[in-house]
Design a protein around this motif. Structure first.
Motif, mmCIF file in Angstrom:
data_model
loop_
_atom_site.group_PDB
_atom_site.id
_atom_site.type_symbol
_atom_site.label_atom_id
_atom_site.label_comp_id
_atom_site.label_asym_id
_atom_site.label_seq_id
_atom_site.Cartn_x
_atom_site.Cartn_y
_atom_site.Cartn_z
ATOM 1 N N THR A 215 33.243 83.495 13.501
ATOM 2 C CA THR A 215 32.221 82.450 13.423
ATOM 3 C C THR A 215 32.309 81.512 14.619
ATOM 4 O O THR A 215 31.288 81.146 15.219
ATOM 5 C CB THR A 215 32.382 81.655 12.120
ATOM 6 N N LEU A 216 33.518 81.127 14.991
ATOM 7 C CA LEU A 216 33.678 80.262 16.164
ATOM 8 C C LEU A 216 33.177 80.954 17.430
ATOM 9 O O LEU A 216 32.591 80.313 18.311
ATOM 10 C CB LEU A 216 35.151 79.859 16.321
ATOM 11 N N GLY A 217 33.389 82.274 17.507
ATOM 12 C CA GLY A 217 32.870 83.021 18.645
ATOM 13 C C GLY A 217 31.353 82.975 18.706
ATOM 14 O O GLY A 217 30.764 82.803 19.792
ATOM 15 N N ARG A 218 30.708 83.107 17.567
ATOM 16 C CA ARG A 218 29.242 83.033 17.534
ATOM 17 C C ARG A 218 28.739 81.639 17.887
ATOM 18 O O ARG A 218 27.598 81.468 18.343
ATOM 19 C CB ARG A 218 28.729 83.443 16.147
ATOM 20 N N LEU A 219 29.613 80.642 17.683
ATOM 21 C CA LEU A 219 29.253 79.264 18.037
ATOM 22 C C LEU A 219 29.640 78.934 19.478
ATOM 23 O O LEU A 219 29.650 77.766 19.869
ATOM 24 C CB LEU A 219 29.946 78.291 17.075
ATOM 25 N N ASN A 220 29.956 79.993 20.248
ATOM 26 C CA ASN A 220 30.244 79.883 21.687
ATOM 27 C C ASN A 220 31.579 79.215 22.027
ATOM 28 O O ASN A 220 31.757 78.704 23.142
ATOM 29 C CB ASN A 220 29.114 79.148 22.417
ATOM 30 N N TYR A 221 32.505 79.220 21.089
ATOM 31 C CA TYR A 221 33.845 78.732 21.394
ATOM 32 C C TYR A 221 34.621 79.800 22.159
ATOM 33 O O TYR A 221 34.574 80.986 21.806
ATOM 34 C CB TYR A 221 34.606 78.385 20.115
ATOM 35 N N LEU A 222 35.349 79.383 23.192
ATOM 36 C CA LEU A 222 36.301 80.259 23.862
ATOM 37 C C LEU A 222 37.575 80.239 23.008
ATOM 38 O O LEU A 222 38.186 79.192 22.807
ATOM 39 C CB LEU A 222 36.601 79.749 25.268
ATOM 40 N N ARG A 223 37.998 81.398 22.519
ATOM 41 C CA ARG A 223 39.133 81.469 21.595
ATOM 42 C C ARG A 223 40.374 81.920 22.348
ATOM 43 O O ARG A 223 40.455 83.053 22.833
ATOM 44 C CB ARG A 223 38.811 82.440 20.455
ATOM 45 N N VAL A 224 41.352 81.013 22.436
ATOM 46 C CA VAL A 224 42.574 81.277 23.193
ATOM 47 C C VAL A 224 43.767 81.194 22.256
ATOM 48 O O VAL A 224 44.021 80.143 21.645
ATOM 49 C CB VAL A 224 42.746 80.278 24.353
ATOM 50 N N GLN A 240 37.084 76.806 29.492
ATOM 51 C CA GLN A 240 35.824 76.073 29.368
ATOM 52 C C GLN A 240 35.709 75.531 27.955
ATOM 53 O O GLN A 240 36.405 75.964 27.046
ATOM 54 C CB GLN A 240 34.636 76.995 29.665
ATOM 55 N N ARG A 241 34.837 74.567 27.785
ATOM 56 C CA ARG A 241 34.583 74.010 26.459
ATOM 57 C C ARG A 241 33.201 74.452 25.975
ATOM 58 O O ARG A 241 32.315 74.658 26.807
ATOM 59 C CB ARG A 241 34.652 72.483 26.512
ATOM 60 N N PRO A 242 33.049 74.614 24.674
ATOM 61 C CA PRO A 242 34.018 74.362 23.595
ATOM 62 C C PRO A 242 35.112 75.428 23.564
ATOM 63 O O PRO A 242 34.872 76.590 23.892
ATOM 64 C CB PRO A 242 33.163 74.385 22.337
ATOM 65 N N ILE A 243 36.296 74.992 23.153
ATOM 66 C CA ILE A 243 37.446 75.892 23.142
ATOM 67 C C ILE A 243 38.181 75.754 21.811
ATOM 68 O O ILE A 243 38.295 74.658 21.249
ATOM 69 C CB ILE A 243 38.397 75.583 24.322
#
Length: 293
Positions: A215-224, A240-243
């Motif tokens: 879900t966070l990926g679909r909301l354009n969060y970079l997941r690290v 980059q943000r959002p992260i």
């Protein structure tokens, strides 16, 4: 009665008869007659007779907050429903402006009362607040201020999670996503370690962390994901943000599905002989680095 009868009665009062009169059989004439025990009113049950507890009974919808900073911030919060405040005289005096503003009159108790309620090893600092849990936030409702979210993968130690919450509040993190299971309760030791930070960071409990990362990926969060064994250096990533910064549990690190849902896995390169950090310390370092982007 005749003289003979009187004489017989007098002669029968020997030593044995005297002992019988001076020490009659032990009896309880009040029992079974509906009368109170002489000189002693009917007592309450043993659990209530001495020092009845001033605290309400434990309940799933009531959490206990202790420690001066945790309680003070809860009293000041518009999001927290506070039920009852228990404090020593000294602590009540310090919290007087905040408790008055919250509409609570403190119950004055002793430090021993608090220790009996919370445990003898609890550092309560003379204060205990009974309150309702904060309302959880849905992952799709995370506000965007800093553009930074923390994701905790089954971090179970309340001291570590509390320290992470405190750090998150200091860095103005938007929210903390955590699993509903295998996570400490949002009160008590965790709240004390967070030092009031729990009132300033949105908590997002989820059933399935892998789906939450999707879900966070679909909301354009970079997941690290932070992983001490990762090949990439965190400082070399195209951040980059959002992260969403993903932190693993003590000892186990990130689980396989969690790792697979991350865009990057990265390590922190430390210059000293010790190459790994406690998860809460690592969180603070990474948030400092993220603050530069």
């Amino acid at each position: 009665m005749s003289r003979m009868d009187s004489s017989k009665t007098h002669q029968s009062r020997g030593p044995t008869a005297k002992r019988s009169e001076t020490k009659p059989p032990r009896s309880k004439p009040w029992e079974g007659q509906g009368e109170s025990r002489p000189h002693r009113p009917k007592s309450a049950p043993a659990s209530q007779e001495k020092n009845p507890s001033p605290f309400r009974q434990s309940s799933p919808d009531v959490i206990l907050l202790h420690g001066f900073h945790a309680v003070r911030e809860a009293l000041r919060s518009d999001q927290r429903t506070c039920l009852a405040l228990y404090a020593t005289e000294a602590a009540a005096e310090k919290l007087a402006p905040d408790s008055k503003a919250a509409g609570l009159a403190p119950h004055i108790v002793t430090a021993e009362d608090l220790s009996r309620r919370l445990g003898s090893q609890t550092v309560h600092q003379g204060v205990l607040l009974e309150a309702r849990p904060l309302e959880p936030l849905d992952i799709t409702e995370i506000p965007t201020r800093s553009g930074v979210v923390l994701v905790l993968d089954q971090i179970t130690d309340p001291h570590n999670v509390g320290a992470i919450v405190r750090t998150a509040a200091a860095f103005d993190v938007d929210a903390i996503v955590t699993t509903e299971r295998h996570a400490p309760a949002l009160g008590g030791v965790l709240a004390k370690a967070a030092s009031g930070g729990l009132e300033h960071v949105q908590i997002v409990p989820v059933v399935n962390l892998a789906r939450a990362l999707e879900t966070l990926g679909r909301l354009n969060y970079l997941r690290v994901g932070l992983d001490s064994a990762a090949e990439a250096d965190f400082t070399q990533l195209p951040l980059q943000r959002p992260i969403a910064l993903v932190l693993g549990g003590e000892g186990t690190g990130l689980r396989r599905l969690t790792r697979e849902k991350c865009d990057f896995l990265a390590r922190l390169d430390m210059p000293g002989k010790i190459k790994s950090l406690n998860v809460s310390n690592a969180c603070a370092v990474v948030l400092t680095l993220i603050g530069r982007i």
